[in-house]
Write a protein that holds these residues in place. Structure first.
Motif, PDB file in Angstrom:
ATOM      1  N   GLY A 145       7.797  -3.809  -4.295  1.00  0.00           N
ATOM      2  CA  GLY A 145       7.143  -3.815  -2.994  1.00  0.00           C
ATOM      3  C   GLY A 145       6.694  -2.426  -2.589  1.00  0.00           C
ATOM      4  O   GLY A 145       5.615  -2.247  -2.033  1.00  0.00           O
ATOM      5  N   SER A 146       7.491  -1.445  -2.904  1.00  0.00           N
ATOM      6  CA  SER A 146       7.127  -0.090  -2.505  1.00  0.00           C
ATOM      7  C   SER A 146       6.083   0.502  -3.445  1.00  0.00           C
ATOM      8  O   SER A 146       5.412   1.458  -3.114  1.00  0.00           O
ATOM      9  N   VAL A 147       5.967  -0.083  -4.642  1.00  0.00           N
ATOM     10  CA  VAL A 147       5.044   0.480  -5.624  1.00  0.00           C
ATOM     11  C   VAL A 147       3.619  -0.031  -5.415  1.00  0.00           C
ATOM     12  O   VAL A 147       2.659   0.694  -5.542  1.00  0.00           O
ATOM     13  N   ALA A 148       3.492  -1.308  -5.068  1.00  0.00           N
ATOM     14  CA  ALA A 148       2.161  -1.883  -4.954  1.00  0.00           C
ATOM     15  C   ALA A 148       1.383  -1.189  -3.841  1.00  0.00           C
ATOM     16  O   ALA A 148       1.922  -0.895  -2.793  1.00  0.00           O
ATOM     17  N   PRO A 149       0.107  -0.918  -4.083  1.00  0.00           N
ATOM     18  CA  PRO A 149      -0.704  -0.274  -3.061  1.00  0.00           C
ATOM     19  C   PRO A 149      -0.699  -1.099  -1.782  1.00  0.00           C
ATOM     20  O   PRO A 149      -0.795  -2.329  -1.813  1.00  0.00           O
ATOM     21  N   PRO A 206      -0.584  -9.360   0.207  1.00  0.00           N
ATOM     22  CA  PRO A 206       0.544  -9.812  -0.609  1.00  0.00           C
ATOM     23  C   PRO A 206       0.095 -10.835  -1.650  1.00  0.00           C
ATOM     24  O   PRO A 206       0.676 -10.929  -2.705  1.00  0.00           O
ATOM     25  N   ARG A 207      -0.997 -11.551  -1.356  1.00  0.00           N
ATOM     26  CA  ARG A 207      -1.410 -12.580  -2.293  1.00  0.00           C
ATOM     27  C   ARG A 207      -1.956 -11.977  -3.588  1.00  0.00           C
ATOM     28  O   ARG A 207      -1.623 -12.395  -4.689  1.00  0.00           O
ATOM     29  N   ALA A 208      -2.771 -10.921  -3.442  1.00  0.00           N
ATOM     30  CA  ALA A 208      -3.330 -10.251  -4.625  1.00  0.00           C
ATOM     31  C   ALA A 208      -2.202  -9.673  -5.476  1.00  0.00           C
ATOM     32  O   ALA A 208      -2.202  -9.767  -6.702  1.00  0.00           O
ATOM     33  N   TRP A 209      -1.229  -9.164  -4.770  1.00  0.00           N
ATOM     34  CA  TRP A 209      -0.122  -8.570  -5.498  1.00  0.00           C
ATOM     35  C   TRP A 209       0.626  -9.642  -6.275  1.00  0.00           C
ATOM     36  O   TRP A 209       0.998  -9.474  -7.425  1.00  0.00           O
ATOM     37  N   LEU A 210       0.829 -10.778  -5.590  1.00  0.00           N
ATOM     38  CA  LEU A 210       1.558 -11.869  -6.218  1.00  0.00           C
ATOM     39  C   LEU A 210       0.833 -12.327  -7.486  1.00  0.00           C
ATOM     40  O   LEU A 210       1.452 -12.599  -8.509  1.00  0.00           O
ATOM     41  N   ARG A 211      -0.515 -12.328  -7.418  1.00  0.00           N
ATOM     42  CA  ARG A 211      -1.279 -12.759  -8.575  1.00  0.00           C
ATOM     43  C   ARG A 211      -1.042 -11.819  -9.757  1.00  0.00           C
ATOM     44  O   ARG A 211      -0.831 -12.234 -10.881  1.00  0.00           O
TER      45      ARG A 211
END
Lengths: 245, 283, 328
Positions: C9-13, C18-23
Motif C-alpha cells: 500500500g505504501s509502495v503503490a503510487p 485502488p482499482r488500478a493497483w488491484l489489477r
C-alpha cells in the motif's frame, strides 16, 4: 614551395588509403583539401606531420619534402614543432588558458618571458581581448569557438612554419566560423596553411589553392578561383555542383 | 638535434622503458606465486590429501578431507543466504526500483562491499555465534554470504540492464505483464552473465580466511551437521603456515596450491566465457 | 501475506485508484515488485544491523576509555590496559609503505597497458592482473612467510642498512618480520587494484588530448605525463584510495608477516601490529566483555576508515569517467 609531395601511397596495415598523391603546398598561401568524407583528406594531412606514426601498422611510400628535406629524416618531435596542427574538435587541455598556450613553449625550454609570448600568440589568434582577464581560469569554461581559437594560439606559440587545420570549423556555428576564416587570412602572411574542409563555400572563400580528392586519389589541384569556376575534371564538377558527396 | 631535444628523447625512452618494467614486475608476481606454489605444493598432493583427516604432529601422511568438505559446506550456506538476496535485489534495482529507494540500496551495497572482511567476521560473531553459544558452519557461511551479496547485486543489475530494451518491448507488446517479461525473457537473456558473476563471487569468498577465524573456527576432525565448528581450506592454510612444524608447512603448501588452482580456474573459465559473450554481442 | 499487502500500500503510487493497483496486483507485477523490494530491503537491514552491532558491542570500551583509547600505548589484556595507539601506528605505517611502493609501480604498469602496449597484449596483461586480484590473501601470506621474510632478512634489509642506514627508519636488527615486510606484502596485493582501475580511466582519455600535445612537439612520454595522466588524475586518485582502503582492512597476509607485537618503534625493521591483525589473533581468545568490546571498537575504527576512503574513491572515479564521456 613548403611541402613537396610525390607519389604518396599510404597504408593502414594491408588497406591502402592514399594512392599516388603528388602535390605541392606553397609557402604563405592557404591550400584547401576538399572531397567527400572518407576520401583520405584527413589521412593526408596527418601524414604531413607524421601524426599517423601513432597508428600501429600504418606506413607510407613515396616522398614528402619539407623545405626540400625528407620528413622521414627529420625527427618526428622536431617535425611536429615545425608543423602545427589544429583538430576537428576543440581539444584544450584541462588546464588554465595561460598554461594551454605556454605548454609547447615549456616543453621546448623557451628561455624568454613566457607571458609576452603567450600574449602575442593569443593576439595573433584574435582571442586576447576576450581572455586577458581570465588567463588563469580553466580553458574549459570558454565557448567552442573560443576554445578552437585557443587551440590555434597554442599551436602558434611554438612558432611553426606550417599550420595544418583538420576541419577546424566543423563543430562551430557560422559566426564563429567566419571569425576563424578571417583569422586564417591574417595568418597566411607569416605561415603556410593547409586546411581540410567538407564545406565547399569555406574552401572557395578562404583558400588560394584547392585540391579535390576522391577515394584516396588526387583528382584536381589548382587555384581556388579556377577550380570552382572551370573545373577540368567531370568528377570535380559533379562534386562542387553538389551532385554527390 | 639540440642538446635539449636529445635529453628529452632520452627521458622519453627511459620513462617508457620503466613503465614496461613496472608492467613486467606486476604480472611477474603471478608467475612467482604459481611457480613457487607448484614447486613446493605439487609433491605433497596425493590421494591421501583429499581423503584422509589431518595426521597428528610428527606422523607422516594425513590429508585435509575435512577442510575440503568444510569449505564446500560453508560455500553452500553462503550461497543459500547470499545469492537469493543478491539476485532479487539486483532484479529490484534493474527492473522495479524507484529512484530514492534504489539509491539507498545501491549505497548500502557499495558500503557493504567496502567493509573489511575481518569486520564482517565480528558481525557474524555477534549475531550468530553469540546467540547460539558456539562456532559453527552456519556462522561461517553467514559471514561469507554477506560478503557475496554486493557482487551478486551488482552483476545481476549490470547484466539485466544490458538486455536490449527491444527484447523487453517485444514481450510486453505481446501482452505479457512486466514480471512475466522479466521472468521469461529478460532473466534468461542475462542468465549466462549472472551465473558468471556468481562464479566469480564464489571464487572470491572461497579464499576468505579472516571472517572464518571466529565464526567457523577450525576443527581437526569431521564436522557433522551445520552446528559444529568446522575446518576450511583457507583457515587450515593459515594455521599450518604459522605453525612451527615442517610437516604442516608442506601440507599448507599443498592446500595453498589446491585453493589457488580452484580460484584461478573458476576465474579463468568465467572471464573467458564472459568476454567471449561480450565480443559476440559487440560484433 | 497480509503484511506484504500493507507494505505494498505504501509502495503503490498514490495518484492511482485502488482499482488500478488491484489489477496490477492480480497480474503479478505488484507481487514481484514487493518480493524483490523485500529482498533489497534486507541489504539495508543487514548494513544497518552491522553498524548497530559494532556500535553497541563496543559500548563498554567507548564508555570506559573515551578518546584515551586512541592515545594509550599499552595493550595488555591481563591488566585490562587497552590502548589502540600501537595498532593505529602499525596500520598507518604499513599502509604508507604499501602506497609508496605500489603507487609508482601500479601507475607505471597502468600507463604501459593503456598507452604503449598494443591492444591485444594490453588485454591479455590486464586479464592476468585481474587474476592477481583474485588470489586469496592467505596465499600471499603463505608466500610472505616462506619467501618474502627470508628474502627481507638475508638480502633486502641488510642492503637498506648498508646504503641508507643513517635514516632511523632503516636501523636496528633485521628480523625479516616487521612493518616493512608487512607493507611490502600489502603493496604486492594492492597493485592489481591500482593497475586495473587506472588503466580503465587512462583508456577513456580522449585521443585528441594526446594528439594535441604531440602536435606541439611533445614526446610520447611528455604527452602522457603532462596531459593524459593529469586528465585522468581524479580516477587515478580514486584507484589509490580504493587500494588504500583495501590495505587498511587487509588481515591475513599482514598478520602472517608483521610479527604481531604491539609496540611503536621508528624502525621499519621492527615488528609491529595492525588493527585487523589484532582482531584476527585475539578475538576468539578474548575472555571478558571489556576485552571483546575493545576489539570491536577497533573493528568500528577500521569500518569508519574504509567507509570514508571508499566513498572518496567512488566519487573521484565517477567524476573522471563522466568527464571522459562528455568529451568524446
Amino acid at each position: 614551395m613548403r611541402f613537396q609531395i610525390s607519389n604518396l601511397d599510404f597504408f593502414y596495415g594491408p588497406k591502402q588509403a592514399l594512392f599516388g598523391l603528388s602535390l605541392n603546398i606553397p609557402t604563405n598561401h592557404i591550400t584547401a583539401l576538399i572531397g567527400p568524407s572518407g576520401c583520405g583528406k584527413s589521412t593526408f594531412l596527418r601524414t604531413l606531420n607524421r601524426m599517423n606514426d601513432l597508428i600501429r601498422h600504418s606506413h607510407y611510400t613515396g616522398e614528402i619534402l619539407l623545405d626540400g628535406q625528407d620528413i622521414r629524416k627529420i625527427d618526428a618531435v622536431n617535425l611536429r614543432r615545425r608543423v602545427g596542427m589544429v583538430f576537428q574538435r576543440p581539444n584544450p587541455f584541462p588546464k588554465s588558458i595561460f598554461d594551454n598556450v605556454a605548454y609547447g613553449l615549456r616543453i621546448n625550454g623557451y628561455q624568454g618571458r613566457l607571458a609576452d609570448l603567450v600574449e602575442h600568440s593569443l593576439r595573433r589568434a584574435a582571442l586576447w581581448d576576450e581572455v586577458k582577464d581570465i588567463l588563469h581560469k580553466s580553458a574549459l569554461i570558454l565557448s567552442g569557438g573560443q576554445q578552437q581559437r585557443l587551440c590555434i594560439a597554442r599551436a602558434l606559440a611554438v612558432d611553426p612554419e606550417v599550420l595544418l587545420l583538420d576541419e577546424p570549423c566543423s563543430a562551430l556555428d557560422p559566426v564563429t566560423t567566419a571569425k576563424i576564416e578571417e583569422l586564417m587570412f591574417t595568418l597566411k602572411d607569416s605561415y603556410t596553411l593547409a586546411i581540410v574542409t567538407h564545406n565547399m563555400q569555406q574552401a572557395a572563400r578562404a583558400s588560394d589553392f584547392t585540391a579535390f580528392m576522391l577515394d584516396g586519389r588526387l583528382i584536381e589541384h589548382r587555384e581556388t578561383s579556377r577550380l570552382f569556376t572551370t573545373p577540368s575534371d567531370p568528377r570535380t564538377e559533379a562534386y562542387i555542383t553538389g551532385r554527390f558527396g | 638535434m639540440s642538446v635539449r631535444l636529445v635529453w628529452r628523447k632520452a627521458v622519453n625512452a627511459v620513462m617508457l622503458g620503466l613503465t614496461g618494467v613496472c608492467a613486467l614486475i606486476t604480472v611477474g608476481v603471478l608467475g612467482v606465486i604459481l611457480g613457487y606454489l607448484a614447486w613446493h605444493g605439487g609433491r605433497d598432493i596425493n590421494w591421501n590429501f583429499f581423503t584422509k583427516l589431518p595426521a597428528p604432529v610428527g606422523e607422516a601422511g594425513g590429508g585435509m578431507a575435512n577442510a575440503i568438505v568444510g569449505s564446500a559446506k560453508l560455500l553452500v550456506v553462503a550461497s543459500l543466504f547470499g545469492i537469493p538476496i543478491g539476485l532479487l535485489s539486483g532484479v529490484y534495482l534493474a527492473e522495479f526500483g524507484g529512484r530514492w529507494y534504489s539509491f539507498f540500496v545501491r549505497y548500502a551495497t557499495d558500503l557493504l562491499n567496502g567493509v573489511p572482511s575481518i569486520v564482517i567476521g565480528i558481525f557474524a560473531y555477534a549475531v550468530v555465534v553469540v546467540p547460539r553459544h558456539q562456532f559453527s558452519t552456519l556462522a561461517g557461511g553467514f559471514a561469507l554470504g554477506i560478503m557475496m551479496i554486493p557482487i551478486a547485486v551488482r552483476s545481476a543489475e549490470e547484466f539485466l540492464r544490458a538486455v536490449p530494451s527491444s527484447l523487453r518491448e517485444a514481450a510486453m507488446a505481446l501482452g505479457a505483464s512486466r514480471w512475466r517479461t522479466v521472468a521469461t525473457v529478460v532473466i534468461p537473456a542475462a542468465l549466462q552473465g549472472i551465473i558468471g558473476g556468481i562464479m566469480l563471487d564464489l571464487a572470491r569468498v572461497a579464499g576468505e580466511t579472516a571472517p572464518l577465524l571466529f565464526t567457523a573456527f577450525n576443527n581437526l576432525y569431521w564436522s557433522p551437521g551445520w552446528n559444529q565448528p568446522t575446518a576450511s581450506l583457507p583457515v587450515l592454510i593459515y594455521t599450518y603456515a604459522i605453525s612451527p612444524y615442517d610437516d604442516w608447512h608442506r601440507q599448507a603448501w599443498a592446500a595453498g596450491l589446491v585453493l589457488l588452482a580452484l580460484v584461478l580456474a573458476a576465474n579463468i573459465i568465467t572471464r573467458l566465457m564472459l568476454s567471449r559473450r561480450g565480443a559476440a554481442r559487440g560484433a | 501475506m497480509s503484511n506484504a499487502i500493507q507494505t505494498a500500500g505504501s509502495v503503490a503510487p498514490s495518484h492511482e485508484g485502488p482499482r488500478a493497483w488491484l489489477r496490477r496486483f492480480v497480474s503479478g507485477d505488484e507481487v514481484a515488485h514487493i518480493v524483490t523490494l523485500l529482498f533489497a530491503s534486507t541489504i539495508l537491514a543487514i548494513t544497518g544491523l552491522l553498524v548497530l552491532q559494532l556500535w553497541t558491542n563496543s559500548r563498554l570500551s567507548r564508555v570506559q576509555s573515551g578518546w584515551h583509547f586512541f592515545f594509550m600505548q599499552t595493550w595488555d589484556p591481563v591488566f585490562e590496559h587497552f590502548g589502540a595507539l600501537p595498532f593505529l601506528y602499525g596500520t598507518v605505517v604499513t599502509t604508507v609503505v604499501a602506497l609508496v611502493i605500489s603507487v609508482p609501480l601500479g601507475l607505471g604498469a597502468a600507463i604501459y597497458l593503456a598507452e604503449l602496449a598494443p591492444r591485444k597484449i594490453s588485454d591479455v596483461l590486464a586479464f592476468l592482473v585481474d587474476l592477481l586480484a583474485a588470489v586469496p590473501s592467505v596465499i600471499y601470506g603463505l608466500l610472505g612467510i616462506f619467501l618474502v621474510i627470508p628474502l627481507m632478512r638475508e638480502v633486502i634489509e641488510p642492503f637498506l642498512k648498508r646504503t641508507m642506514g643513517f635514516l632511523p627508519i632503516f636501523q636496528g636488527p633485521a628480523y625479516g618480520i616487521g612493518l616493512l615486510t608487512g607493507g611490502l606484502v600489502l603493496a604486492i596485493m594492492i597493485v592489481p587494484f591500482i593497475v586495473s582501475i587506472s588503466r580503465e580511466v587512462l583508456l577513456v582519455v580522449p585521443r585528441e588530448q594526446r594528439e594535441a600535445a604531440m602536435s606541439l612537439g611533445a614526446t610520447r612520454w611528455e604527452a602522457t605525463w603532462h596531459v593524459v595522466v593529469p586528465y585522468a588524475r581524479g580516477g587515478i586518485f580514486g584507484s589509490i584510495f580504493l587500494a588504500m582502503a583495501r590495505a587498511l582492512g587487509e588481515t591475513m597476509a599482514v598478520t602472517m608477516v608483521i610479527g604481531n607485537d604491539p609496540r611503536i618503534a621508528a624502525s621499519l625493521f621492527s615488528p609491529g601490529y595492525t588493527i585487523a591483525a589484532v582482531i584476527a589473533n585475539e578475538f576468539s581468545e578474548a575472555t571478558y566483555p571489556l576485552y571483546i568490546n575493545a576489539l570491536v571498537e577497533l573493528g568500528l575504527v577500521l569500518f569508519l576508515l574504509t567507509f570514508v576512503l571508499n566513498g572518496l574513491a567512488r566519487l573521484l572515479i565517477l567524476a573522471t569517467e563522466q568527464r571522459g564521456v562528455a568529451h568524446s
